[in-house]
Design a protein around this motif. Structure first.
Motif, short mmCIF file in Angstrom:
data_model
loop_
_atom_site.label_atom_id
_atom_site.label_comp_id
_atom_site.label_asym_id
_atom_site.label_seq_id
_atom_site.Cartn_x
_atom_site.Cartn_y
_atom_site.Cartn_z
N LYS A 97 -8.83 8.82 3.36
CA LYS A 97 -8.51 8.31 4.85
C LYS A 97 -9.39 7.31 5.14
O LYS A 97 -8.93 6.26 5.92
CB LYS A 97 -8.52 9.71 5.68
N ARG A 98 -10.67 7.73 5.28
CA ARG A 98 -11.64 6.44 5.60
C ARG A 98 -11.40 5.05 5.19
O ARG A 98 -11.53 4.18 5.77
CB ARG A 98 -13.05 7.06 5.32
N MET A 99 -11.37 5.17 3.80
CA MET A 99 -11.13 3.76 2.91
C MET A 99 -10.04 3.18 3.61
O MET A 99 -10.00 2.11 3.86
CB MET A 99 -10.95 4.50 1.51
N MET A 100 -8.66 3.66 3.45
CA MET A 100 -7.50 3.12 4.08
C MET A 100 -7.64 2.76 5.67
O MET A 100 -7.10 1.57 5.87
CB MET A 100 -6.37 4.01 3.85
N ASN A 101 -8.32 3.47 6.39
CA ASN A 101 -8.34 3.23 7.89
C ASN A 101 -9.24 2.01 7.81
O ASN A 101 -9.02 0.82 8.97
CB ASN A 101 -9.05 4.23 8.66
N MET A 102 -10.44 1.85 7.06
CA MET A 102 -11.17 0.73 7.16
C MET A 102 -10.44 -0.66 6.75
O MET A 102 -10.38 -1.61 7.16
CB MET A 102 -12.38 0.97 6.34
N LEU A 103 -9.71 -0.36 5.51
CA LEU A 103 -8.90 -1.49 5.06
C LEU A 103 -7.78 -1.87 5.86
O LEU A 103 -7.66 -3.12 6.19
CB LEU A 103 -8.26 -1.14 3.60
N ILE A 104 -7.10 -1.00 6.71
CA ILE A 104 -6.14 -1.50 7.66
C ILE A 104 -6.83 -2.25 8.91
O ILE A 104 -6.26 -3.44 9.23
CB ILE A 104 -5.59 -0.41 8.12
N GLU A 105 -7.93 -1.91 9.34
CA GLU A 105 -8.58 -2.75 10.20
C GLU A 105 -9.23 -4.04 9.75
O GLU A 105 -9.23 -4.98 10.49
CB GLU A 105 -9.78 -1.84 10.70
#
Length: 132
Positions: free
Chosen positions: A111-119
């Motif tokens: 979740k953290r990884m994908m949220n950071m990538l989205i941002e």
């Protein structure tokens, strides 16, 4: 395997973000591991997203700015194959020790990884917005 781990750590560079005694295990992993990998792989992530958008009949490129941001988030959250491909691009730069740590808490770290990538992708919309 030590040689590989040392090479990976050297490629990634320094820790990004603040780590202190109050930092959670996930926050430490995020700043020590995920942020440097996302930074290292940034140009590749942008190109991979552009390729994805092109293969989806260029719909992305005709959207207004707000819808483009929503599109980025939606695609990464809902397209499992694409998300797994992006995850693989990050996990490939884990050391063996980091991978062992990751599998203990992969759900939250994903979740953290994908949220950071989205941002990261949203913040670079100008690079993505170039119609191929």
């Amino acid at each position: 395997m030590e040689a590989r781990d040392n090479t990976v750590l050297e490629l990634r560079g320094e820790i990004l973000g603040t780590i202190n005694q109050q930092s959670s295990i996930e926050e430490v992993f995020q700043n020590r591991t995920l942020r440097p990998i996302l930074k290292l792989q940034n140009d590749l992530f942008v190109q991979v997203f552009i390729n994805y958008a092109v293969k989806q009949k260029n719909v992305f490129f005709s959207l207004n700015p707000e819808k483009k941001l929503a599109y980025i988030e939606n695609v990464i959250q809902r397209d499992i194959k694409f998300r797994n491909s992006l995850k693989g691009m990050v996990i490939a730069f884990f050391t063996l020790e980091e991978y062992a740590e990751y599998i203990q808490n992969s759900s939250n770290l994903n979740k953290r990884m994908m949220n950071m990538l989205i941002e990261r992708l949203k913040n670079q919309i100008q690079l993505i917005d170039i119609t191929p």
